[in-house]
Design an enzyme around this catalytic site. Structure first.
Site, PDB file in Angstrom:
ATOM      1  N   SER A 164       0.836  -1.163  -0.540  1.00 57.74           N
ATOM      2  CA  SER A 164      -0.005  -0.079   0.238  1.00 57.74           C
ATOM      3  C   SER A 164       0.906   1.367  -0.442  1.00 57.74           C
ATOM      4  CB  SER A 164      -0.843   0.178   1.476  1.00 57.74           C
ATOM      5  OG  SER A 164      -1.877   1.087   1.116  1.00 57.74           O
ATOM      6  N   GLU A 258      -9.956  -4.271  -5.379  1.00 55.68           N
ATOM      7  CA  GLU A 258      -9.747  -3.231  -4.536  1.00 55.68           C
ATOM      8  C   GLU A 258      -9.398  -1.892  -5.892  1.00 55.68           C
ATOM      9  OE1 GLU A 258      -5.234  -3.070  -3.721  1.00 55.68           O
ATOM     10  OE2 GLU A 258      -5.088  -4.827  -4.784  1.00 55.68           O
ATOM     11  N   HIS A 288      -7.436  -5.398  -0.948  1.00 54.36           N
ATOM     12  CA  HIS A 288      -6.430  -4.571  -0.729  1.00 54.36           C
ATOM     13  C   HIS A 288      -5.774  -5.625   0.182  1.00 54.36           C
ATOM     14  CE1 HIS A 288      -3.997  -0.944  -0.418  1.00 54.36           C
ATOM     15  NE2 HIS A 288      -4.128  -0.739   0.605  1.00 54.36           N
TER      16      HIS A 288
END
Length: 312
Positions: A164, A258, A288
């Site tokens: 991320s 996602e 995610h």
């Protein structure tokens, strides 16, 4: 789209009972109000919960966890109790939208990475926005890299990994090293990387209802807290727009449900155009940073990371 939503619901219902509490906890951490206006006590509570979540769910069997201060930055080594050769290390950058994440949270993926690769994994707790906006996290990442250099690792001994916002940070660090004329890591491993702070990808709109973890509103909020008034197309914020030529071999993993899917796909296309050896792996029905969860597809993704590094 309706059919995809139904499929997604059935998929979640069929997963391990351990998945629901973990999903709910992580979703709560990723769907709070704007961090730049949030009550400081609320933000601190979320960070404490994230620390606890990581410590409770990290698969630490057979692992050593050694915390230390890296020139004032909280850091930790994750190592196998019985190492199997080779002086290699992974510098792992945790996710959390640059507003949350800590050593406890890092334990989940650092332990998984150590387990499948046999490499020592260095995690570090970079400073967080809104208290410490850009470029604080980048400065801390450079310090962590320099720590490895000072302790005898060569750049080619190191893999940069991140999930991320940590994937964003790993890319930014690699670009900073390249711009400074320094040697680059042997490989990049990016899990659901956040690469485009302009949020220009179609998946922000098309997959918003499919994503059980993130919302466009959350992304916009943490972006504001971290980037402030800086140019969002800057390579230090959106590495998608950087000169990526001569980057090391890169593995990108993402779930097809996602909102950051476009960030992963666009990065793959940009790297391919610039002749960077790059592989994009998309896991059907996944969300995610699904690698954190106790699922078969998570295990398969981690094994794929190990195979990718063995090819280097």
């Amino acid at each position: 789209m309706d059919k995809l939503r139904i499929t997604r619901k059935k998929k979640l219902e069929s997963e391990s009972p351990r998945l629901d509490p973990l999903m709910r906890a992580l979703k709560a951490l990723h769907s709070a109000g704007s961090p730049d206006t949030m009550d400081p006590e609320e933000l601190e509570r979320q960070r404490r919960n994230q620390e606890l979540l990581g410590r409770l769910t990290a698969p630490m069997a057979g692992m050593d966890w050694e915390e230390f201060s890296l020139s004032g930055i909280p850091a930790a080594w994750t190592r196998l109790k019985t190492p199997h050769g080779g002086r290699h290390a992974i510098l792992y950058c945790h996710g959390g939208g640059y507003t949350s994440g800590n050593l406890g949270y890092s334990r989940v993926l650092s332990s998984k990475l150590a387990h499948v690769t046999g490499y020592d994994v260095l995690s570090f707790e970079y400073r967080l926005a809104p208290e410490f906006p850009y470029p604080a996290a980048v400065e801390d990442a450079l310090q962590a890299w320099d720590h490895l250099m000072l302790h005898g690792y060569g750049a080619r001994d190191i893999v940069l990994a991140g999930d991320s916002a940590g994937g964003n940070l790993a890319l930014v660090l690699c670009h900073r090293l390249k711009t400074a004329g320094r040697r680059l890591p042997s490989a990049l491993v990016l899990m659901s990387p956040w690469t485009d702070m302009t949020m220009s990808g179609a998946s922000y709109r098309e997959r918003a209802e499919l994503d059980p973890m993130l919302t466009p509103e959350y992304i916009a909020a943490v972006r504001a807290a971290y980037a402030g008034a800086h140019d969002l197309r800057s390579p230090d914020l959106s590495p998608l727009f950087a000169d990526l030529s001569h980057f090391p071999p890169t593995l990108i993993q993402a779930g097809d449900h996602e909102i950051l899917y476009s960030d992963a796909e666009s990065l793959y296309k940009a790297m391919t155009r610039q002749e960077v050896p790059c592989r994009l792996e998309v896991s059907e029905g996944m969300w995610h940073v699904f690698q954190m969860f106790p699922t078969k597809k998570s295990s398969a993704a981690m094994q794929s990371i190990a195979r990718f590094l063995l090819e280097r």
